[in-house]
Scaffold this active site. Structure first.
Site, PDB file in Angstrom:
ATOM      1  CD  GLU A  94     -28.168  18.741 -21.075  1.00 39.52           C
ATOM      2  OE1 GLU A  94     -29.256  18.707 -20.456  1.00 39.52           O
ATOM      3  OE2 GLU A  94     -27.137  18.154 -20.661  1.00 39.52           O
ATOM      4  CB  SER A 364       0.264  -9.512   5.321  1.00 40.11           C
ATOM      5  OG  SER A 364       0.745 -10.703   4.724  1.00 40.11           O
TER       6      SER A 364
END
Length: 693
Positions: A94, A364
């Site tokens: 960081e 389907s």
């Protein structure tokens, strides 16, 4: 001559003097401003560095469905009690110059500015740990220059009044690590059930990588992403000299021993739903870290009662002694509001949200979008194709595709569109798909909200490409909603503690389909529950027809790996999926009906107190009694009839009795012909006999 040269050079010298004076003035102003800012930072009292307000999540009925207790459920831990490996990991990834700068890193800022100018955005940041801490405590997460200046000022105030250790301690105790864990001690207990002082290098490097994207890098939900982020952290630690190459390699190869995520469910209503809320906030300017300041009110679309019922039926109907999973999404078809969401059968075992992130083959269940495209191309509910084993040519290179019907059952005769939809005839679907062309189904699916990219291939008509569950719910909602597409909405608005609206999401609808054709299709989709449908095979909803007590339109779908049931009432659209995460084949004899049972039981109980409304037809619809044998207007002489919806002008105009009369006339002609034939044959043989005499 010299005088002339001197006079000629005077204007040039004057210009340089003006530029120099401007530069000196700018320098004085900059220095004065800097002195004012520094003096203000010193003179102003130290800003508070702890928060203790609660952020509240509300359902659609404004009841509380969850809370984030900032300060009350956060474990504050001293810096000296945090694993050195965790501290090194955070600083390495960081802010490597944390102990050297005074709140902001000038070289990093200049580098980020150059990169952003080059890319034309503000995507790349250069915030130090102090700046991030200041932003989390005092500011919004807007990517604006004014906010950056405020951030720098607050960072300077923090650096002026607090030691580096205090700032780092505060940062590590307030940063967000996902799943409601604020601070390193809460995160350590959540993921590893241990104190932050006991974290190993492998564990520390994993946790240090999460704050960059708490939902995206969650080791519970996305272990592969978390592992990749861990490698970035370990590489940064090696680059700064915090660890050796050998230590990095050992940490990368160490397997995590994560705690089961059971504690994440706690008392939240709809934990999968609330996790997605956090992800949505992460994707906006209202980063979840903003909630660390507390006092926010998040108003969602969740219906707590429907959510409870959804979780109940997923739990009751899904086999418990199996790895099979189930997921469910419920949408208001008119607004797009998500009323219930179950991302898996057990949140305590798996936080992976299958409704939002899984892409599964719908089988389907994709066919209604195909048949809408067919109606647009001139089909009616009575348009017929022959259902029989068929080998389809799929190109000019001789390739073929030979799909089959479930159970290898075929009519071996012509069937119409309504029947094909009710019994899910694959041959009819393939013939329709190839007749319409490869892009018709793709275009319709995109219109109604299917966000995955579909390829216009022959097998698409049978649902062989993955789609998201939430998209299927949205797509069916468009059919139910008179052709208006809806965008799933999870958050209504977010306000601060003073009631100021920070974010508001409007309902989004758009007319994308023809209302009349949408209604005709919806009317046909009710036939899947009709036990009176006398066909070569049963309607696909026959097994749950006894649970249907109101008008419902739906379609099931199955592949070797997936089972679906999607359908709507006028008030709700529900999509249910069942299958295995690892795509192993399902045992459809035992597991194939689970999705239908979940759907039917939920719809029955969820709509129990609602009016039993029929789907409302738009203008231009006629409902006509049809003789199933002939496809013509029914009559008592022809036997039982079926009521079918048509667009006005497309319904049959002849009666089945006309066909009976025609058949009778044809039969009479045949009889006359057959009676005359022996007479002709006799005359012929008589003539032949006479010819030989």
């Amino acid at each position: 001559m010299n005088t002339a040269l001197k006079r000629h050079s005077q204007p040039k010298l004057s210009w340089w003097r003006k530029l120099l004076r401007c530069m000196l003035l700018a320098g004085v102003l900059f220095t004065s401003s800097a002195l004012v800012i520094v003096t203000s930072a010193i003179v102003l009292e130290a800003p508070p560095i702890q928060v203790d307000q609660t952020t509240v999540f509300y359902g659609a009925d404004h009841s509380v469905i969850g809370e984030s207790h900032h300060g009350n459920k956060r474990y504050w831990i001293e810096l000296e009690d945090i694993s050195p490996s965790l501290i090194d990991a955070v600083i390495s990834v960081e802010d490597r110059e944390f102990y050297e700068h005074n709140g902001f890193d000038i070289p990093r800022i200049m580098s980020a500015i150059a990169a952003n100018i080059k890319s034309g955005s503000k995507a790349q940041g250069a915030s130090t740990i102090t700046q991030q801490y200041a932003r989390n405590l005092f500011l919004t997460h807007d990517k604006t220059w004014s906010r950056k200046l405020e951030e720098a000022f607050y960072a300077l105030r923090l650096e002026t009044h607090y030691d580096k250790e205090d700032i780092l301690e505060g940062y590590l105790n307030t940063i967000y690590f996902g799943h409601g864990a604020y601070g390193i001690e809460a995160a350590s207990k959540l993921y590893f059930d241990k104190s932050a002082s006991q974290l190993t290098l492998s564990e520390a490097s994993l946790l240090a990588g999460i704050p960059k994207g708490p939902s995206y890098y969650s080791p519970f939900s996305y272990p592969d992403r978390a592992k990749g982020r861990q490698r970035v952290v370990l590489a940064s630690m090696e680059a700064t000299g915090a660890i050796t190459t050998t230590e990095r390699q050992q940490a990368e190869q160490t397997e995590w021993e994560l705690e089961p995520p059971g504690q994440l469910a706690d008392e939240r209503t709809g934990p999968y739903f609330q996790d997605h809320i956090e992800q949505l906030i992460e994707s906006t300017d209202l980063n979840p870290q903003l909630m660390e300041r507390g006092g926010l009110h998040v108003y969602t679309t969740l219906d707590p009662e429907l959510q409870q019922l959804a979780e109940k039926w997923v739990e009751l109907e899904t086999p418990k002694d199996s790895d099979i999973q189930a997921a469910l999404a419920v949408i208001d078809p008119h607004s797009g509001d998500v009323r219930a969401l179950v991302g898996g059968k057990n949140y305590e075992e798996s936080t992976y949200n299958r409704v939002i992130h899984a892409k599964r083959q719908p089988g389907s269940a994709i066919k209604p979008f195909l048949y809408y495209a067919a109606l647009e191309s001139g089909f009616t509910p009575l348009t017929s194709f022959r259902s029989e084993p068929t080998e389809f040519q799929t190109g000019t290179d001789g390739n073929t595709y030979t799909p089959g019907n479930y159970g290898e059952k075929y009519a071996n005769d012509f069937i119409d569109l309504e029947e094909a939809l009710a019994v899910s005839d694959n041959i009819y679907a393939m013939k329709t798909h190839l007749f319409l062309g490869p892009d018709a189904l793709v275009n319709t699916a995109e219109k109604v909200g299917i966000t995955t990219e579909l390829d216009p291939i022959p097998s698409l008509a049978l649902g062989t490409q993955g789609v998201r569950i939430i998209d299927m719910a949205a797509g069916y909602s468009a059919l139910t909603n008179g052709g208006q597409s809806v965008k799933p909405r999870f958050i209504q608005k977010i306000t601060d503690s003073q009631g100021n609206v920070l974010m508001e999401q409007k309902q989004e609808t758009k007319q994308v389909l023809d209302p009349k054709k949408s209604y005709v299709l919806t009317d046909m989709m009710q036939s899947m529950f009709d036990l009176s449908l006398d066909s070569y095979t049963s309607a696909t909803g026959a097994s749950i027809a006894h649970l249907i007590d109101r008008p419902l339109a739906g379609k099931s779908g199955s592949t070797d790996y997936d089972s679906w049931m999607v359908g709507s009432s006028p008030q709700l659209t529900t999509a249910v999926w069942v299958g295995y995460d690892d795509n192993r084949e399902m045992n459809h004899a035992q597991e194939g009906q689970v999705s239908k049972r979940i759907w039917a039981q939920f719809m029955r109980e969820g709509l129990e107190d609602e009016l039993k409304l029929a789907f409302s037809p738009p203008d231009g619809i006629v409902k006509t009694d049809i003789d199933p044998e002939t496809g013509l207007l029914s009559s008592e002489e022809c036997g039982p009839s079926r009521t079918i919806a048509f667009e006005a002008g497309t319904e049959p105009t002849k009666s089945c009795t006309d066909e009976m009369e025609k058949e009778a006339q044809d039969g009479e002609h045949r009889d006359q012909h057959e009676n005359k034939l022996p007479e002709k044959e006799e005359k012929f043989f008589d003539r032949l006999k006479k010819w030989f005499e």
